[in-house]
Scaffold this motif. Structure first.
Motif, PDB file in Angstrom:
ATOM      1  N   ILE A 132       0.839  -1.205   0.000  1.00 50.97           N
ATOM      2  CA  ILE A 132       0.000   0.000   0.000  1.00 50.97           C
ATOM      3  C   ILE A 132       0.871   1.251   0.000  1.00 50.97           C
ATOM      4  O   ILE A 132       0.624   2.209  -0.743  1.00 50.97           O
ATOM      5  CB  ILE A 132      -0.951  -0.006   1.213  1.00 50.97           C
ATOM      6  CG1 ILE A 132      -1.977  -1.135   1.072  1.00 50.97           C
ATOM      7  CG2 ILE A 132      -1.662   1.338   1.345  1.00 50.97           C
ATOM      8  CD1 ILE A 132      -2.822  -1.348   2.306  1.00 50.97           C
ATOM      9  N   GLU A 135       2.202   1.886  -3.293  1.00 52.54           N
ATOM     10  CA  GLU A 135       1.129   1.985  -4.292  1.00 52.54           C
ATOM     11  C   GLU A 135       1.094   0.775  -5.226  1.00 52.54           C
ATOM     12  O   GLU A 135       0.665   0.871  -6.380  1.00 52.54           O
ATOM     13  CB  GLU A 135       1.264   3.295  -5.093  1.00 52.54           C
ATOM     14  CG  GLU A 135       1.127   4.534  -4.218  1.00 52.54           C
ATOM     15  CD  GLU A 135       1.166   5.825  -5.008  1.00 52.54           C
ATOM     16  OE1 GLU A 135       1.334   5.760  -6.244  1.00 52.54           O
ATOM     17  OE2 GLU A 135       1.025   6.897  -4.387  1.00 52.54           O
ATOM     18  N   PHE A 137      -1.044  -1.695  -5.515  1.00 47.51           N
ATOM     19  CA  PHE A 137      -2.359  -2.070  -5.010  1.00 47.51           C
ATOM     20  C   PHE A 137      -2.799  -3.465  -5.447  1.00 47.51           C
ATOM     21  O   PHE A 137      -3.572  -4.120  -4.743  1.00 47.51           O
ATOM     22  CB  PHE A 137      -3.380  -1.014  -5.429  1.00 47.51           C
ATOM     23  CG  PHE A 137      -3.065   0.363  -4.900  1.00 47.51           C
ATOM     24  CD1 PHE A 137      -2.976   0.579  -3.533  1.00 47.51           C
ATOM     25  CD2 PHE A 137      -2.831   1.424  -5.762  1.00 47.51           C
ATOM     26  CE1 PHE A 137      -2.673   1.838  -3.027  1.00 47.51           C
ATOM     27  CE2 PHE A 137      -2.526   2.684  -5.270  1.00 47.51           C
ATOM     28  CZ  PHE A 137      -2.440   2.897  -3.897  1.00 47.51           C
ATOM     29  N   GLU A 138      -2.313  -3.934  -6.598  1.00 46.67           N
ATOM     30  CA  GLU A 138      -2.632  -5.305  -7.007  1.00 46.67           C
ATOM     31  C   GLU A 138      -2.042  -6.301  -6.012  1.00 46.67           C
ATOM     32  O   GLU A 138      -2.706  -7.279  -5.622  1.00 46.67           O
ATOM     33  CB  GLU A 138      -2.103  -5.595  -8.417  1.00 46.67           C
ATOM     34  CG  GLU A 138      -2.767  -4.790  -9.528  1.00 46.67           C
ATOM     35  CD  GLU A 138      -2.174  -3.390  -9.662  1.00 46.67           C
ATOM     36  OE1 GLU A 138      -1.242  -3.045  -8.888  1.00 46.67           O
ATOM     37  OE2 GLU A 138      -2.649  -2.642 -10.539  1.00 46.67           O
ATOM     38  N   ALA A 140      -1.255  -5.607  -2.897  1.00 50.22           N
ATOM     39  CA  ALA A 140      -1.970  -5.413  -1.632  1.00 50.22           C
ATOM     40  C   ALA A 140      -3.265  -6.209  -1.622  1.00 50.22           C
ATOM     41  O   ALA A 140      -3.629  -6.828  -0.609  1.00 50.22           O
ATOM     42  CB  ALA A 140      -2.257  -3.932  -1.401  1.00 50.22           C
ATOM     43  N   THR A 141      -3.961  -6.219  -2.755  1.00 45.96           N
ATOM     44  CA  THR A 141      -5.204  -6.983  -2.863  1.00 45.96           C
ATOM     45  C   THR A 141      -4.942  -8.478  -2.693  1.00 45.96           C
ATOM     46  O   THR A 141      -5.700  -9.185  -2.007  1.00 45.96           O
ATOM     47  CB  THR A 141      -5.861  -6.730  -4.233  1.00 45.96           C
ATOM     48  OG1 THR A 141      -6.158  -5.343  -4.362  1.00 45.96           O
ATOM     49  CG2 THR A 141      -7.145  -7.536  -4.377  1.00 45.96           C
TER      50      THR A 141
END
Length: 291
Positions: A132, A135, A137-138, A140-141
């Motif tokens: 996160i 950045e 984010f993929e 992080a998901t």
């Protein structure tokens, strides 16, 4: 999986406790559970009513607790659970960094990383946080979904904070290793509740309602009159605190609920529900601050 009252987690008033008031440090006190001695670690906020931030020790013992000053036989560090060790390491790293002892801070940082790599939940939490921040984010998901798969409640913090009609409810949970027997599927958690009336009207707490969910998704509703045998009246700009406990059959879970209250300055006032936001019950703990 019933919520149990442990009144002696609050209102400590032993000689050593009085001497520690007002100091911002980590100190150890002893207390008794039944006929066994336990060790409690007291961190910041020592002027508050509640005394035990974390307690550790061997299994067994009764439910009632009474305070006892002095020092004991076993080394407190040898009794620490993994979650408490992790929390203490993080605190020590912060202290070392603030005192500009960067060599010590780096050593503790490396110890924390090794610790996190051994614990899947901690490792995934760290990776998600880093993703996160960068950045990604993929990624992080992906880490979030893995956490949901292996520990559904791990994304919740061990604390919660919610306000309803000016009444604020804060909760903080902690795993009690000394009362737990993982080999028998018995995990024991204590939680501390602070209720602050930020409104301009006095309120009275009439009933409590807890929704307790274990790691398998099994949910139980618990209702009761008042809290710890009281139906406290909370005047404007004042608060009420208490500590209680909850046994669980899994190493993680969650609690949430509400308090039924009423304003007592007008006859015939309707009751209203004050939300208790969800918080986690976990053997690993987290970095939530005590209030």
């Amino acid at each position: 999986m019933h919520a149990l009252s442990v009144k002696a987690l609050s209102g400590f008033n032993v000689t050593r406790w009085e001497k520690l008031q007002g100091r911002e440090s980590c100190n150890c006190v002893e207390f008794e559970i039944g006929k066994r001695t336990r060790v409690g670690w007291v961190f910041k906020d020592l002027t508050r009513r509640s005394g035990i931030v974390a307690c550790v020790g061997g299994g067994g013992g009764g439910e009632s607790m009474s305070s006892k000053s002095g020092t004991g036989g076993s080394s407190p560090s040898s009794l620490f659970s993994r979650s408490q060790t992790y929390a203490l390491l993080k605190q020590q790293m912060e202290v070392a960094a603030k005192s500009e002892d960067y060599k010590e801070a780096a050593r503790i940082r490396d110890s924390l990383k090794s610790f996190e790599e051994e614990e899947p939940i901690l490792r995934l939490r760290r990776l998600m946080k880093e993703a996160i921040a960068e950045e990604r984010f993929e990624d992080a998901t992906k880490y979030r979904d893995e956490l949901k798969e292996i520990a559904p409640h791990s994304l919740l913090k061990c604390s919660s904070d919610a306000t309803t009609l000016g009444v604020r409810v804060q909760v903080r949970s902690v795993y009690i290793e000394g009362r737990s027997q993982p080999s028998k599927g018995q995990y024991f958690y204590a939680y501390r509740v602070r209720i602050t009336n930020n409104s301009d009207r006095p309120v009275q707490l009439l009933r409590r309602h807890w929704i307790i969910t274990d790691g398998n998704g099994k949910t139980e509703n618990v209702w009761g009159i008042g809290v710890i045998g009281e139906q406290p009246v909370i005047l404007p700009k004042t608060g009420f605190e208490y500590s209680s406990a909850c046994p669980l059959s899994t190493p993680s879970g969650r609690m949430e609920g509400d308090f039924e209250m009423k304003h007592i300055d007008r006859v015939g006032s309707q009751t209203f529900n004050v939300a208790i936001a969800p918080f986690s019950l976990t053997t690993l703990g987290d970095d939530s601050e005590s209030f």
